[in-house]
Design an enzyme around this catalytic site. Structure first.
Site, short mmCIF file in Angstrom:
data_model
loop_
_atom_site.label_atom_id
_atom_site.label_comp_id
_atom_site.label_asym_id
_atom_site.label_seq_id
_atom_site.Cartn_x
_atom_site.Cartn_y
_atom_site.Cartn_z
N ASP A 67 -33.10 64.67 -56.28
CA ASP A 67 -32.26 65.86 -56.15
C ASP A 67 -31.98 66.52 -57.48
O ASP A 67 -32.19 65.94 -58.55
CB ASP A 67 -30.95 65.51 -55.43
CG ASP A 67 -30.36 64.17 -55.86
OD1 ASP A 67 -30.75 63.65 -56.93
OD2 ASP A 67 -29.52 63.63 -55.14
N ASN A 135 -18.97 57.86 -49.56
CA ASN A 135 -18.92 58.37 -48.17
C ASN A 135 -20.22 58.07 -47.41
O ASN A 135 -20.44 58.59 -46.33
CB ASN A 135 -18.63 59.87 -48.15
CG ASN A 135 -19.73 60.70 -48.81
OD1 ASN A 135 -20.72 60.14 -49.30
ND2 ASN A 135 -19.59 62.00 -48.81
N GLU A 142 -25.11 64.57 -47.17
CA GLU A 142 -23.72 64.25 -46.87
C GLU A 142 -23.57 63.90 -45.39
O GLU A 142 -24.46 64.21 -44.58
CB GLU A 142 -22.84 65.46 -47.21
CG GLU A 142 -22.95 65.93 -48.65
CD GLU A 142 -22.29 65.01 -49.67
OE1 GLU A 142 -21.80 63.92 -49.28
OE2 GLU A 142 -22.27 65.37 -50.85
C1 F6R Z 1 -28.44 60.55 -57.32
C2 F6R Z 1 -28.03 60.71 -55.94
C3 F6R Z 1 -26.71 60.22 -55.40
C4 F6R Z 1 -26.23 58.93 -56.04
C5 F6R Z 1 -24.90 58.48 -55.43
C6 F6R Z 1 -24.32 57.29 -56.17
O1 F6R Z 1 -29.73 61.11 -57.55
O2 F6R Z 1 -28.75 61.28 -55.20
O3 F6R Z 1 -26.82 60.06 -54.02
O4 F6R Z 1 -27.19 57.93 -55.87
O5 F6R Z 1 -23.97 59.54 -55.47
O6 F6R Z 1 -23.97 57.69 -57.45
P1 F6R Z 1 -23.55 56.63 -58.57
O7 F6R Z 1 -24.74 55.79 -58.84
O8 F6R Z 1 -23.17 57.47 -59.77
O9 F6R Z 1 -22.41 55.86 -58.00
#
Ligand code: F6R
Length: 244
Positions: A67, A135, A142
Protein backbone atom coordinates in the site's frame (compact mmCIF):
# COMPACT_ATOMS: atom_id res chain seq x y z
CA UNK A 1 -2.97 -21.73 9.81
CA UNK A 2 0.38 -22.54 11.34
CA UNK A 3 1.05 -20.54 14.52
CA UNK A 4 4.43 -19.76 16.05
CA UNK A 5 4.60 -17.86 19.34
CA UNK A 6 7.84 -16.15 20.27
CA UNK A 7 9.15 -14.73 23.52
CA UNK A 8 9.60 -11.24 22.18
CA UNK A 9 9.98 -9.08 19.12
CA UNK A 10 13.63 -9.99 18.56
CA UNK A 11 12.86 -13.71 18.48
CA UNK A 12 9.90 -12.96 16.18
CA UNK A 13 12.20 -11.26 13.68
CA UNK A 14 14.55 -14.26 13.69
CA UNK A 15 11.65 -16.71 13.14
CA UNK A 16 10.23 -14.53 10.37
CA UNK A 17 13.63 -14.46 8.71
CA UNK A 18 13.72 -18.27 8.71
CA UNK A 19 10.47 -18.30 6.72
CA UNK A 20 11.66 -15.61 4.32
CA UNK A 21 15.02 -17.33 3.96
CA UNK A 22 13.44 -20.63 2.94
CA UNK A 23 11.57 -18.82 0.14
CA UNK A 24 14.76 -17.11 -1.05
CA UNK A 25 16.72 -20.38 -0.92
CA UNK A 26 14.14 -22.10 -3.13
CA UNK A 27 14.08 -19.34 -5.73
CA UNK A 28 16.74 -16.78 -6.58
CA UNK A 29 14.17 -14.70 -8.43
CA UNK A 30 11.44 -14.92 -5.80
CA UNK A 31 8.69 -12.32 -5.73
CA UNK A 32 8.31 -10.93 -2.22
CA UNK A 33 5.17 -9.12 -1.13
CA UNK A 34 6.29 -6.66 1.49
CA UNK A 35 4.69 -4.47 4.15
CA UNK A 36 5.52 -1.29 6.02
CA UNK A 37 4.76 -0.37 9.64
CA UNK A 38 6.73 -1.04 12.80
CA UNK A 39 6.19 -4.82 12.87
CA UNK A 40 8.39 -5.91 9.92
CA UNK A 41 11.37 -3.65 10.73
CA UNK A 42 13.11 -6.38 12.77
CA UNK A 43 12.73 -8.83 9.88
CA UNK A 44 14.17 -6.29 7.44
CA UNK A 45 17.12 -5.80 9.82
CA UNK A 46 17.66 -9.57 9.80
CA UNK A 47 17.58 -9.62 5.99
CA UNK A 48 20.13 -6.80 5.83
CA UNK A 49 22.39 -8.42 8.45
CA UNK A 50 22.32 -11.70 6.51
CA UNK A 51 22.98 -9.91 3.22
CA UNK A 52 26.05 -8.22 4.70
CA UNK A 53 27.32 -11.30 6.51
CA UNK A 54 26.42 -14.13 4.14
CA UNK A 55 26.06 -12.31 0.86
CA UNK A 56 22.50 -13.43 0.14
CA UNK A 57 21.75 -11.60 -3.08
CA UNK A 58 18.52 -9.86 -4.05
CA UNK A 59 19.70 -8.98 -7.55
CA UNK A 60 17.07 -11.20 -9.16
CA UNK A 61 14.39 -10.74 -6.51
CA UNK A 62 11.29 -8.64 -7.20
CA UNK A 63 9.40 -6.85 -4.46
CA UNK A 64 5.79 -5.65 -4.48
CA UNK A 65 4.40 -3.63 -1.63
CA UNK A 66 0.94 -3.63 -0.14
CA UNK A 67 0.00 0.00 0.00
CA UNK A 68 0.85 3.68 -0.34
CA UNK A 69 -0.68 6.92 0.88
CA UNK A 70 -2.52 8.98 -1.71
CA UNK A 71 -0.82 12.33 -2.25
CA UNK A 72 2.67 11.51 -0.94
CA UNK A 73 5.66 11.51 -3.28
CA UNK A 74 8.40 8.87 -3.02
CA UNK A 75 10.67 11.58 -1.58
CA UNK A 76 8.25 12.37 1.25
CA UNK A 77 9.73 10.74 4.34
CA UNK A 78 6.28 9.49 5.38
CA UNK A 79 5.61 7.72 2.09
CA UNK A 80 5.79 3.95 2.11
CA UNK A 81 8.21 4.03 -0.85
CA UNK A 82 10.57 6.08 1.33
CA UNK A 83 10.08 3.67 4.24
CA UNK A 84 10.98 0.68 2.09
CA UNK A 85 14.09 2.34 0.72
CA UNK A 86 15.23 3.34 4.19
CA UNK A 87 14.58 0.04 5.96
CA UNK A 88 15.38 -2.42 3.19
CA UNK A 89 15.90 -1.55 -0.47
CA UNK A 90 18.84 0.84 -0.01
CA UNK A 91 20.55 -1.66 2.31
CA UNK A 92 20.49 -4.71 0.03
CA UNK A 93 21.42 -5.23 -3.63
CA UNK A 94 17.88 -5.29 -5.05
CA UNK A 95 17.46 -3.46 -8.36
CA UNK A 96 15.26 -0.39 -7.70
CA UNK A 97 13.52 -1.18 -11.00
CA UNK A 98 12.39 -4.46 -9.46
CA UNK A 99 10.60 -2.78 -6.55
CA UNK A 100 6.92 -1.98 -7.02
CA UNK A 101 4.49 0.09 -5.00
CA UNK A 102 1.43 2.11 -5.91
CA UNK A 103 2.16 5.65 -7.12
CA UNK A 104 0.88 8.02 -4.42
CA UNK A 105 0.92 10.88 -6.89
CA UNK A 106 -1.12 9.15 -9.60
CA UNK A 107 -3.75 11.57 -10.88
CA UNK A 108 -6.11 8.90 -12.16
CA UNK A 109 -6.67 6.69 -9.11
CA UNK A 110 -8.74 4.09 -10.95
CA UNK A 111 -6.12 3.73 -13.69
CA UNK A 112 -3.41 3.40 -11.05
CA UNK A 113 -5.32 0.59 -9.33
CA UNK A 114 -5.69 -1.31 -12.61
CA UNK A 115 -1.99 -0.71 -13.43
CA UNK A 116 -1.06 -2.19 -10.06
CA UNK A 117 -3.36 -5.17 -10.54
CA UNK A 118 -1.49 -5.84 -13.80
CA UNK A 119 1.84 -5.69 -11.94
CA UNK A 120 0.50 -8.22 -9.44
CA UNK A 121 -0.70 -10.57 -12.18
CA UNK A 122 2.65 -10.35 -13.92
CA UNK A 123 4.52 -11.03 -10.68
CA UNK A 124 2.81 -13.81 -8.71
CA UNK A 125 4.08 -13.52 -5.14
CA UNK A 126 5.92 -16.42 -3.57
CA UNK A 127 5.27 -14.90 -0.16
CA UNK A 128 3.23 -12.01 1.18
CA UNK A 129 4.30 -10.42 4.43
CA UNK A 130 1.56 -8.80 6.52
CA UNK A 131 1.12 -6.88 9.73
CA UNK A 132 -2.29 -6.55 11.38
CA UNK A 133 -4.11 -3.48 12.64
CA UNK A 134 -5.62 -3.35 16.13
CA UNK A 135 -9.00 -3.35 14.33
CA UNK A 136 -8.05 -6.43 12.31
CA UNK A 137 -7.14 -4.62 9.11
CA UNK A 138 -4.61 -6.07 6.69
CA UNK A 139 -2.87 -3.66 4.35
CA UNK A 140 -5.36 -0.76 4.38
CA UNK A 141 -8.38 -3.04 4.13
CA UNK A 142 -10.50 -1.73 6.95
CA UNK A 143 -13.42 -3.60 8.57
CA UNK A 144 -16.25 -3.98 6.08
CA UNK A 145 -14.02 -4.28 2.99
CA UNK A 146 -15.49 -6.88 0.60
CA UNK A 147 -13.22 -9.90 0.31
CA UNK A 148 -13.27 -9.86 -3.50
CA UNK A 149 -11.58 -6.47 -3.94
CA UNK A 150 -8.24 -6.14 -5.69
CA UNK A 151 -6.20 -2.89 -5.64
CA UNK A 152 -8.41 0.03 -4.62
CA UNK A 153 -8.42 3.39 -2.88
CA UNK A 154 -9.66 3.60 0.69
CA UNK A 155 -10.69 6.34 3.06
CA UNK A 156 -8.75 5.58 6.22
CA UNK A 157 -10.74 5.10 9.42
CA UNK A 158 -10.24 7.44 12.37
CA UNK A 159 -8.68 4.51 14.27
CA UNK A 160 -6.03 3.97 11.59
CA UNK A 161 -5.35 7.70 11.25
CA UNK A 162 -4.78 7.91 15.02
CA UNK A 163 -2.54 4.81 15.01
CA UNK A 164 -0.43 6.21 12.17
CA UNK A 165 -0.26 9.71 13.63
CA UNK A 166 2.78 8.64 15.68
CA UNK A 167 4.84 8.74 12.51
CA UNK A 168 3.77 12.29 11.60
CA UNK A 169 4.34 15.64 13.29
CA UNK A 170 0.64 16.06 13.92
CA UNK A 171 -2.50 14.04 13.30
CA UNK A 172 -3.77 16.47 10.68
CA UNK A 173 -0.71 15.64 8.55
CA UNK A 174 -1.76 11.97 8.17
CA UNK A 175 -3.16 11.44 4.65
CA UNK A 176 -6.84 10.52 4.65
CA UNK A 177 -6.72 8.13 1.68
CA UNK A 178 -4.48 5.32 0.52
CA UNK A 179 -4.00 2.86 -2.30
CA UNK A 180 -4.04 -0.71 -1.11
CA UNK A 181 -3.98 -4.25 -2.39
CA UNK A 182 -7.39 -5.72 -1.68
CA UNK A 183 -8.13 -8.91 0.28
CA UNK A 184 -8.32 -10.85 -2.99
CA UNK A 185 -4.90 -9.59 -4.11
CA UNK A 186 -3.42 -10.60 -0.76
CA UNK A 187 -4.95 -14.07 -0.91
CA UNK A 188 -3.43 -14.64 -4.37
CA UNK A 189 0.06 -14.95 -2.83
CA UNK A 190 1.36 -18.52 -2.64
CA UNK A 191 2.35 -18.17 1.00
CA UNK A 192 1.37 -15.62 3.64
CA UNK A 193 3.42 -14.59 6.64
CA UNK A 194 1.41 -12.62 9.19
CA UNK A 195 3.38 -10.95 11.98
CA UNK A 196 1.91 -9.50 15.17
CA UNK A 197 3.63 -7.81 18.09
CA UNK A 198 2.25 -6.39 21.33
CA UNK A 199 -0.77 -6.55 23.59
CA UNK A 200 -2.73 -4.04 21.50
CA UNK A 201 -2.90 -6.64 18.70
CA UNK A 202 -4.05 -9.53 20.93
CA UNK A 203 -7.77 -9.10 20.34
CA UNK A 204 -7.40 -8.74 16.57
CA UNK A 205 -5.10 -11.78 16.41
CA UNK A 206 -7.52 -13.98 18.37
CA UNK A 207 -10.47 -12.85 16.25
CA UNK A 208 -8.52 -13.29 13.01
CA UNK A 209 -7.37 -16.81 13.82
CA UNK A 210 -10.19 -18.25 15.90
CA UNK A 211 -13.22 -16.06 15.18
CA UNK A 212 -15.69 -16.22 12.30
CA UNK A 213 -14.42 -15.45 8.81
CA UNK A 214 -16.03 -12.11 8.08
CA UNK A 215 -15.25 -8.87 6.21
CA UNK A 216 -15.85 -7.13 9.58
CA UNK A 217 -12.45 -8.55 10.61
CA UNK A 218 -10.45 -8.42 7.35
CA UNK A 219 -7.57 -10.59 8.64
CA UNK A 220 -10.00 -13.46 9.26
CA UNK A 221 -9.92 -14.19 5.51
CA UNK A 222 -6.44 -15.62 6.09
CA UNK A 223 -8.07 -18.69 7.70
CA UNK A 224 -9.00 -19.64 4.13
CA UNK A 225 -5.44 -19.47 2.81
CA UNK A 226 -3.85 -22.91 2.33
CA UNK A 227 -0.37 -21.77 3.43
CA UNK A 228 -0.52 -19.05 6.05
CA UNK A 229 1.89 -18.75 8.97
CA UNK A 230 1.22 -16.47 11.93
CA UNK A 231 4.20 -15.47 14.05
CA UNK A 232 3.14 -13.57 17.15
CA UNK A 233 5.00 -12.56 20.27
CA UNK A 234 3.59 -13.71 23.62
CA UNK A 235 1.69 -10.47 24.15
CA UNK A 236 0.00 -10.55 20.74
CA UNK A 237 -0.79 -14.26 21.18
CA UNK A 238 -2.09 -13.85 24.73
CA UNK A 239 -5.81 -14.08 23.85
CA UNK A 240 -5.50 -17.15 21.60
CA UNK A 241 -7.41 -20.08 23.05
CA UNK A 242 -5.11 -23.04 23.45
CA UNK A 243 -7.63 -25.87 23.55
CA UNK A 244 -9.22 -25.41 20.12
C1 F6R B 1 1.53 -1.70 6.24
C2 F6R B 1 0.12 -2.05 6.35
C3 F6R B 1 -0.63 -2.07 7.65
C4 F6R B 1 0.20 -2.52 8.84
C5 F6R B 1 -0.64 -2.54 10.11
C6 F6R B 1 0.21 -2.82 11.34
O1 F6R B 1 1.99 -1.75 4.90
O2 F6R B 1 -0.47 -2.30 5.35
O3 F6R B 1 -1.75 -2.90 7.51
O4 F6R B 1 0.73 -3.79 8.59
O5 F6R B 1 -1.29 -1.30 10.28
O6 F6R B 1 1.08 -1.75 11.53
P1 F6R B 1 2.27 -1.82 12.59
O7 F6R B 1 3.21 -2.86 12.12
O8 F6R B 1 2.90 -0.45 12.55
O9 F6R B 1 1.65 -2.15 13.90
Amino acid sequence: MKIIVTKDQKELAVEAWQVMRSVLLQKEDAVLGLATGSTPIGLYDEMVADHLKNGTSYRRVRAVNLDEYVGLSPQNDQSYRYFMKKHLFDRIDIDPESTFIEDGLATDAEAECRRYDAVLSRLPRDIQLLGIGANGHIAFNEPGTPFDLTTHVVDLTQNTIQMNARFFEKESDVPRRAFTMGPKSIMDAKKILLLAVGQNKAQAVAAAVQGPVTPDLPASILQRHPDCILIADEAAASLLKKDL
